[in-house]
Write a protein that holds these residues in place. Sequence first.
Motif, mmCIF file in Angstrom:
data_model
loop_
_atom_site.group_PDB
_atom_site.id
_atom_site.type_symbol
_atom_site.label_atom_id
_atom_site.label_comp_id
_atom_site.label_asym_id
_atom_site.label_seq_id
_atom_site.Cartn_x
_atom_site.Cartn_y
_atom_site.Cartn_z
ATOM 1 N N LEU A 200 -4.805 9.062 -2.167
ATOM 2 C CA LEU A 200 -5.383 7.944 -1.419
ATOM 3 C C LEU A 200 -4.653 7.752 -0.093
ATOM 4 O O LEU A 200 -5.284 7.549 0.952
ATOM 5 C CB LEU A 200 -5.320 6.659 -2.244
ATOM 6 N N LEU B 200 0.824 -1.206 0.000
ATOM 7 C CA LEU B 200 0.000 0.000 0.000
ATOM 8 C C LEU B 200 0.858 1.255 0.000
ATOM 9 O O LEU B 200 0.638 2.182 -0.792
ATOM 10 C CB LEU B 200 -0.928 -0.019 1.215
ATOM 11 N N ALA C 287 0.194 2.946 -3.649
ATOM 12 C CA ALA C 287 -0.976 3.830 -3.661
ATOM 13 C C ALA C 287 -0.578 5.247 -4.063
ATOM 14 O O ALA C 287 0.526 5.708 -3.767
ATOM 15 C CB ALA C 287 -1.636 3.849 -2.288
ATOM 16 N N GLU C 288 -1.502 5.942 -4.723
ATOM 17 C CA GLU C 288 -1.199 7.325 -5.113
ATOM 18 C C GLU C 288 -1.343 8.257 -3.920
ATOM 19 O O GLU C 288 -1.940 7.923 -2.899
ATOM 20 C CB GLU C 288 -2.091 7.755 -6.283
#
Length: 346
Positions: free
Chosen positions: A158, A150, A154-155
């Motif tokens: 987010l 994660l 993840a960007e």
Amino acid sequence: MTDHGDRSGGAIGGPVRHVPVLLAAVLDALAPQAGGRYLDGTFGAGGYSRAILDAAPDVTLLGLDRDPSAIAGGADLVAAMAGRLTLSQANFGELAEEAERFRMTPLDGVVLDIGVSSMQIDQAERGFSFRFDGPLDMRMSSSGQSAADLVNEAEEGLLANIFYHYGEERRSRAVARAVIEARRKAPITTTKQLADLVASIVWGEPGGAHPATRVFQALRIAVNDELGELVRALHAAETVLKPGGRLVVVTFHSLEDRIVKQFFAERSGRVPAGSRHAPAVAAAQPTFRLVAKGAVAPTEAEMRANPRARSAKLRAAERNDAPSRRADAGLVALSTVPDPQPRRRP
């Protein structure tokens, strides 16, 4: 790091290492009856399960835990209970299906102790705590997406929303930006790497919690979908409890307690009163009766004896004979991280 629920109690062989949080209050609210059928959705080290089995004659219990090590560790207790205890590796959000599978319905009671157990925190290789340097894992089931996945994939938007929504971290955006910059140079793979990075952005107060506490909490909740599981478990319990059966939930985090409080308020018919500007909404038929008004907190004596209990809250309700209802969309939304908003162009 906040310890969400100490579920060990020496139930699984060996010396007693910890005392289950709010154990006396849980038994009082659950009120186990002779010959009753119960489900412990968060078996852990079996502290609640053993106490329920010992509370009344001929009680049978189904214990669930997503952690395979917890299920394996419960083998001695299963043998000692001679057919009265069954364990299954499953998420507590699946409790209705598991109760049906093991022919335990309808149930006389369900107990849920939400969060991570002391056993998981104390194992460096599980990556739940920055007290030990270990792999950035945090998976309760030891499968699926890890915290490292994660953090490194993840960007930014987010990640910021996860840190803010699940961890209530006020500097969520700054931490997310720092994570993005750091992972461009090298992947973030250990608990120490992440804790040191967060500590360089978030200032801790003298004598207060470690600056990375909220970020670690948020990642753990996200990796394990803890709030989503809680919402599914509450609705599932409604479908499998018999009239007079009780649902007892112990939480350790404000978001968890808010979900449980809102579920019980809505399901017990407590709706806001109307006014001339906002007429009263017709309430659906209640499916639960509150066992006690408000939350039960640990006593000063318990908090002194077991500091891990300090943030615990217990809420309980009793099922009536009204039909179960559809899931509450508001609770589902409360358990979900908002989608990142697109950046505005200058």
